[in-house]
Motif scaffolding. Structure first.
Motif, PDB file in Angstrom:
ATOM      1  N   ASP A  86       1.280  -1.361   0.047  1.00 19.59           N
ATOM      2  CA  ASP A  86      -0.157  -0.220   0.460  1.00 19.59           C
ATOM      3  C   ASP A  86       0.667   1.140   0.125  1.00 19.59           C
ATOM      4  N   ARG A  87       0.659   2.312  -0.230  1.00 22.24           N
ATOM      5  CA  ARG A  87       1.412   3.975  -0.149  1.00 22.24           C
ATOM      6  C   ARG A  87       1.628   4.049   1.233  1.00 22.24           C
ATOM      7  N   ASP A  88       1.347   3.070   2.206  1.00 22.41           N
ATOM      8  CA  ASP A  88       2.225   4.193   3.579  1.00 22.41           C
ATOM      9  C   ASP A  88       3.308   2.625   3.854  1.00 22.41           C
ATOM     10  N   LEU A  89       3.080   1.404   2.816  1.00 29.41           N
ATOM     11  CA  LEU A  89       4.480   0.708   3.187  1.00 29.41           C
ATOM     12  C   LEU A  89       3.742  -0.083   3.762  1.00 29.41           C
ATOM     13  N   ARG A  90       3.029   0.067   4.275  1.00 29.87           N
ATOM     14  CA  ARG A  90       2.357  -1.001   5.720  1.00 29.87           C
ATOM     15  C   ARG A  90       1.744  -2.488   5.195  1.00 29.87           C
ATOM     16  N   GLU A  91       1.674  -2.846   4.238  1.00 32.25           N
ATOM     17  CA  GLU A  91       0.880  -3.547   3.731  1.00 32.25           C
ATOM     18  C   GLU A  91       0.796  -4.119   2.438  1.00 32.25           C
ATOM     19  N   HIS A  92       0.144  -5.047   1.994  1.00 32.37           N
ATOM     20  CA  HIS A  92       0.038  -5.619   0.675  1.00 32.37           C
ATOM     21  C   HIS A  92      -0.615  -5.101   0.172  1.00 32.37           C
ATOM     22  N   SER A  93      -0.605  -4.057  -1.215  1.00 33.48           N
ATOM     23  CA  SER A  93      -1.173  -3.055  -1.827  1.00 33.48           C
ATOM     24  C   SER A  93      -2.571  -4.230  -2.196  1.00 33.48           C
ATOM     25  N   PRO A  94      -4.099  -3.017  -2.288  1.00 32.84           N
ATOM     26  CA  PRO A  94      -5.158  -3.664  -1.871  1.00 32.84           C
ATOM     27  C   PRO A  94      -5.439  -4.408  -3.735  1.00 32.84           C
ATOM     28  N   ASP A  95      -4.993  -3.706  -4.883  1.00 32.11           N
ATOM     29  CA  ASP A  95      -4.544  -3.031  -6.147  1.00 32.11           C
ATOM     30  C   ASP A  95      -3.283  -3.292  -7.022  1.00 32.11           C
ATOM     31  N   SER A  96      -1.906  -4.064  -6.970  1.00 40.48           N
ATOM     32  CA  SER A  96      -1.102  -3.818  -7.465  1.00 40.48           C
ATOM     33  C   SER A  96      -1.206  -3.805  -8.845  1.00 40.48           C
ATOM     34  N   ALA A  97      -2.207  -3.411  -9.417  1.00 40.27           N
ATOM     35  CA  ALA A  97      -3.243  -2.918 -10.859  1.00 40.27           C
ATOM     36  C   ALA A  97      -3.236  -1.815 -10.206  1.00 40.27           C
ATOM     37  N   ASP A  98      -3.199  -1.230  -9.784  1.00 40.12           N
ATOM     38  CA  ASP A  98      -3.727   0.362  -9.585  1.00 40.12           C
ATOM     39  C   ASP A  98      -2.162   1.282  -8.551  1.00 40.12           C
ATOM     40  N   LEU A  99      -1.610   1.791  -9.339  1.00 41.43           N
ATOM     41  CA  LEU A  99      -0.570   3.018  -8.532  1.00 41.43           C
ATOM     42  C   LEU A  99      -0.915   4.168  -7.898  1.00 41.43           C
ATOM     43  N   ALA A 100      -1.983   4.137  -7.758  1.00 43.96           N
ATOM     44  CA  ALA A 100      -2.571   5.379  -6.607  1.00 43.96           C
ATOM     45  C   ALA A 100      -3.305   5.315  -5.597  1.00 43.96           C
ATOM     46  N   VAL A 101      -2.636   3.249  -5.618  1.00 41.94           N
ATOM     47  CA  VAL A 101      -3.013   3.296  -4.073  1.00 41.94           C
ATOM     48  C   VAL A 101      -1.998   1.835  -3.911  1.00 41.94           C
ATOM     49  N   THR A 102      -1.199   1.647  -4.704  1.00 37.33           N
ATOM     50  CA  THR A 102       0.871   0.848  -4.959  1.00 37.33           C
ATOM     51  C   THR A 102       2.114   1.537  -4.903  1.00 37.33           C
ATOM     52  N   THR A 103       2.387   1.138  -4.047  1.00 36.60           N
ATOM     53  CA  THR A 103       3.959   1.676  -3.860  1.00 36.60           C
ATOM     54  C   THR A 103       4.583   0.299  -4.496  1.00 36.60           C
ATOM     55  N   LYS A 104       5.284   0.417  -5.583  1.00 40.75           N
ATOM     56  CA  LYS A 104       6.243  -1.231  -6.027  1.00 40.75           C
ATOM     57  C   LYS A 104       6.986  -1.311  -5.340  1.00 40.75           C
ATOM     58  N   VAL A 105       7.826  -2.262  -4.731  1.00 38.60           N
ATOM     59  CA  VAL A 105       9.179  -2.478  -4.101  1.00 38.60           C
ATOM     60  C   VAL A 105      10.276  -3.774  -4.563  1.00 38.60           C
ATOM     61  N   LEU A 106      11.168  -3.043  -5.086  1.00 43.89           N
ATOM     62  CA  LEU A 106      12.615  -3.979  -6.203  1.00 43.89           C
ATOM     63  C   LEU A 106      13.477  -4.537  -5.095  1.00 43.89           C
ATOM     64  N   THR A 107      13.546  -5.779  -4.744  1.00 43.46           N
ATOM     65  CA  THR A 107      14.879  -5.926  -3.778  1.00 43.46           C
ATOM     66  C   THR A 107      15.086  -6.600  -4.714  1.00 43.46           C
ATOM     67  N   ILE A 108      16.911  -6.615  -4.543  1.00 47.35           N
ATOM     68  CA  ILE A 108      17.806  -7.450  -5.354  1.00 47.35           C
ATOM     69  C   ILE A 108      19.133  -7.325  -4.441  1.00 47.35           C
ATOM     70  N   MET A 109      19.357  -9.039  -3.876  1.00 54.02           N
ATOM     71  CA  MET A 109      19.463 -10.190  -3.236  1.00 54.02           C
ATOM     72  C   MET A 109      20.611 -11.282  -3.238  1.00 54.02           C
ATOM     73  N   LEU A 110      21.708 -11.199  -2.834  1.00 51.97           N
ATOM     74  CA  LEU A 110      22.605 -12.415  -3.170  1.00 51.97           C
ATOM     75  C   LEU A 110      21.694 -13.524  -2.409  1.00 51.97           C
ATOM     76  N   ALA A 111      21.977 -14.827  -3.896  1.00 59.81           N
ATOM     77  CA  ALA A 111      20.912 -16.000  -3.540  1.00 59.81           C
ATOM     78  C   ALA A 111      21.259 -16.571  -2.175  1.00 59.81           C
ATOM     79  N   GLU A 112      22.537 -16.088  -1.719  1.00 59.23           N
ATOM     80  CA  GLU A 112      22.750 -16.733  -0.317  1.00 59.23           C
ATOM     81  C   GLU A 112      22.046 -16.211   1.185  1.00 59.23           C
ATOM     82  N   GLU A 113      22.182 -15.001   0.710  1.00 58.65           N
ATOM     83  CA  GLU A 113      21.079 -13.802   1.656  1.00 58.65           C
ATOM     84  C   GLU A 113      19.992 -14.496   1.520  1.00 58.65           C
ATOM     85  N   TYR A 114      19.407 -15.328   0.742  1.00 59.24           N
ATOM     86  CA  TYR A 114      17.961 -15.843   0.531  1.00 59.24           C
ATOM     87  C   TYR A 114      17.602 -16.845   2.271  1.00 59.24           C
TER      88      TYR A 114
END
Length: 114
Positions: A86-114
């Protein structure tokens, strides 16, 4: 159930995720400590590999959202994942196709950090 189905637009989610991943704009990009500690040239190669990733298959992309991938760059094996909050980064977006209610977060990690 009909209401839920109308909120899920995989083609729109896929297009938004691809645009975000390719441009690294329109959301937040997070790298883990392991990625941050890589040499600058390796970090640049990792980002380029994430941005150009297009090896989506039913095994690594079962919902067709283009929200996960695995790349290798300069010997670093890396996972990347896009989550929709959601826009406050507190929980999942109610509609991930709607950027008005969504903040996308791209996480990049080493495989061994998973």
């Amino acid at each position: 159930m009909a209401g839920i189905a109308t909120l899920f637009d995989p083609a729109r989610v896929r297009a938004l995720n691809d645009a975000f991943r390719r441009s690294l704009t329109g959301g937040q990009v997070v790298v883990t400590a392991g990625v941050a500690a890589l040499p600058e040239t390796t970090r640049a190669a990792v980002l380029a590999a994430v941005r150009s990733f297009d090896a989506f298959t039913p095994d690594n992309d079962p919902l067709g959202e283009h929200d996960f991938g695995e790349v290798e760059a300069d010997g670093a094996r890396v996972f990347w994942k896009i989550d929709a909050y959601d826009r406050d980064l507190r929980e999942h977006s109610p509609d991930s196709a709607d950027l008005a209610v969504t903040t996308k977060v791209l996480t990049i990690m080493l495989a061994e950090e998973y």
